[in-house]
Scaffold this active site. Structure first.
Site, mmCIF file in Angstrom:
data_model
loop_
_atom_site.group_PDB
_atom_site.id
_atom_site.type_symbol
_atom_site.label_atom_id
_atom_site.label_comp_id
_atom_site.label_asym_id
_atom_site.label_seq_id
_atom_site.Cartn_x
_atom_site.Cartn_y
_atom_site.Cartn_z
ATOM 1 N N GLY A 1 1.713 -35.215 2.777
ATOM 2 C CA GLY A 1 1.142 -36.545 2.628
ATOM 3 C C GLY A 1 0.045 -36.788 3.652
ATOM 4 C CB THR A 2 -0.293 -35.773 7.206
ATOM 5 O OG1 THR A 2 0.784 -36.560 7.721
ATOM 6 C CG2 THR A 2 -1.410 -35.693 8.235
ATOM 7 C CD GLN B 1 8.602 -43.637 3.823
ATOM 8 O OE1 GLN B 1 9.638 -43.630 3.188
ATOM 9 N NE2 GLN B 1 8.389 -42.815 4.841
ATOM 10 C CB SER C 1 4.967 -36.845 0.922
ATOM 11 O OG SER C 1 5.447 -35.736 1.653
ATOM 12 C CB ALA C 2 7.494 -32.778 -2.134
ATOM 13 C CB CYS D 1 5.010 -38.491 11.727
ATOM 14 S SG CYS D 1 5.767 -38.501 10.094
#
Length: 376
Positions: free
Chosen positions: A71-72, A168, A188-189, A313
């Site tokens: 995702g980042t 999220q 994101s997975a 993170c």
């Protein structure tokens, strides 16, 4: 041995058994997805099947889904892919958004953590040149849902694009790029029961962000490098399950609400941050005045319960929450240390009432020990 309880799904959800099974099967695939022989074509089909499943979760066509390593990375591609545009982001974005544009204007939020759309209007009107706005759909620390569709309408009226970090929200809210009005969407997975190392940027038709990683034709030249086939197969399986299990969000909301009621009864001094705003049903941000979040996390871990303090993170570092600090701007009735005194409890697919009870018991015991501790 006492079973440990995992209530940190917003950091990373446990791998779902069906996802693991799909990944194990994918390990037998041989070849490069870009090869034209039969082996390569079989691997390519696996990647494209995964793309279709992620597209269904996002409410778009498969051609709009571009895989990334996280995702980042997807956030970086979205915000750095349009260098001619000035960037405007909300004050509560994930660090992967804030760090890309450290000196850009911030959209403030109210006491409940909801973005101030009047401020967004002023920021866009005051600046020069085309802009790109980034506003997440559900906050990773509080779960507060942001008015993305309204923000997109404001952005478009000023000729701006809108990026939405939906990491999220995926699997917890229905996603539809068109309904949100977003031009770019991040998923994101590993937040939905898939593997780490797989993400996606969903791009509205007609947009052409500049590639960050060059050197190959993968992902229509938007992201070079041989695809993480096993991870993407897991991503696709997790996306399929997330879409099928959306009704389970009501069950998680019930568990979250029960947790907060029990916490208020057992620890009256505790505050639930963002409780007055719409939230995704799996997230609770609890403030215990005077007790550092890091201390709370460690005490609960010793009791066999895993939660987070703020975002997970930052390489294990715990620091005052920029999200809570933004919510507290101008709120004189809040304790001065409040941005450093909160924890995040995030439920997921493997959470149940017994896990909630374990958390409440450990949290109440921690608060009781704190009350008994001699004053410094």
């Amino acid at each position: 041995m006492v079973t440990r309880v995992y209530l940190d799904h917003n950091a990373s959800a446990p791998l779902k058994p069906a996802v693991k099974a799909a990944m194990v099967q994918a390990l037998d695939l041989v070849g490069n997805p870009s090869s034209v022989h039969g082996f390569g074509r079989a691997v390519r089909r696996a990647v494209e099947d995964a793309r279709a499943l992620v597209a269904a979760l996002a409410g778009v066509r498969p051609a709009q889904v571009f895989f990334t390593g996280s995702g980042t990375e997807a956030n970086n591609l979205a915000l750095r892919g349009f260098p001619g545009r000035r960037v405007v982001v909300s004050a509560i974005e994930h660090e992967s958004v804030l760090a890309i544009a450290p000196d850009t204007p911030r959209i403030p939020v109210d006491r409940d953590g909801v973005a101030d759309l009047d401020a967004l209007e002023r920021l866009l009107a005051a600046g020069e040149g085309p802009a790109l706005v980034s506003l997440m759909l559900a906050n990773n620390e509080t779960g507060v849902i942001q008015p993305v569709a309204q923000a997109a309408a404001i952005a478009h009226a000023h000729g701006a694009l809108l990026h939405c970090d939906a990491v999220q929200a995926a699997g917890r809210l229905p996603l539809d790029l068109s309904a949100l009005g977003a031009d770019l969407l991040t998923i994101s997975a590993h937040k939905i029961g898939g593997p780490a190392g797989a993400g996606a940027l969903v791009i509205a038709e007609g947009l052409e962000p500049e590639a960050l990683i060059r050197g190959g034709g993968q992902e229509k030249r938007r992201r070079a490098g041989t695809e993480n086939v096993v991870g993407l197969v897991g991503f696709g399986a997790a996306a399929r399950l997330a879409l099928e299990e959306l009704p389970d969000a009501d069950r998680l909301t019930g568990l979250r609400d029960a947790l907060e009621v029990q916490v208020r009864d057992a620890v009256p001094e505790a505050l639930v941050m963002g409780a007055a705003a719409p939230r995704v049903g799996n997230t609770s941000c609890l403030l215990l005045p005077g007790v550092p979040g890091e201390t709370q996390v460690m005490a609960l871990d010793l009791a066999g319960v895993a939660v987070s303090a703020g975002s997970a993170c930052s390489s294990g570092k715990v620091k005052p929450s920029h999200v809570l600090a933004a919510m507290g701007q101008g709120a004189e009735d809040l304790p001065v240390d409040w941005a450093a005194s909160a924890i995040r409890v995030s439920l997921g697919w493997d959470s149940d009432a017994a896990a909630v009870d374990r958390f409440v018991a450990a949290y109440a015991a921690m608060a009781q020990r704190r009350r008994r501790a001699p004053a410094a």
